[in-house]
Scaffold this active site. Sequence first.
Site, PDB file in Angstrom:
ATOM      1  CG  HIS A 105      -0.351  -0.106   2.528  1.00 16.75           C
ATOM      2  ND1 HIS A 105       0.178  -1.279   3.021  1.00 16.75           N
ATOM      3  CD2 HIS A 105      -0.188   0.800   3.520  1.00 16.75           C
ATOM      4  CE1 HIS A 105       0.638  -1.091   4.246  1.00 16.75           C
ATOM      5  NE2 HIS A 105       0.431   0.174   4.569  1.00 16.75           N
ATOM      6  CG  HIS A 107       0.755   5.366   4.088  1.00 22.58           C
ATOM      7  ND1 HIS A 107      -0.176   5.283   5.097  1.00 22.58           N
ATOM      8  CD2 HIS A 107       1.514   4.241   4.177  1.00 22.58           C
ATOM      9  CE1 HIS A 107       0.015   4.168   5.755  1.00 22.58           C
ATOM     10  NE2 HIS A 107       1.026   3.510   5.222  1.00 22.58           N
TER      11      HIS A 107
END
Length: 142
Positions: A105, A107
């Site tokens: 992932h 951010h």
Amino acid sequence: MNVVPYDSENIFAKIIEGSMPCHKIFEDDHTFAFMDIMPRGTGHCLAIPKNGARNILDIDPADLCHTIKTTQTLSKAVVKAFKADGVTVQQFNEHAGGQIVFHLHFHIIPRFTGIKLQPHSGTMEDPEILKVNAEKIRQALT
């Protein structure tokens, strides 16, 4: 470094499959984006690949390309949505690299001159604030 296999029971995999709730911002055939529930700043969101990848060390290069494209799109949208002065993009790999959720992932955090990032406190944001911020980003995507 020991190679640890991808765990398809991680929370982000469950968010993609719809068995865990989120404040979704964006979805296409390859990626999914949603609000971070413990934001380090207003508008903090995440971009993830739909295909399971533990982190940047094991992701298929084509999936990485799709995910970074979504990350760029969201970066532009959060700057627009929150009239930010800049954006911080962070990505962590393995425990030693600071990774907490083991599904790749990115951010995406809008940044403002003179305002420091909030520390990762473990405190969950009010769901209504996340809902409003998600809508602002969705509007900026159009």
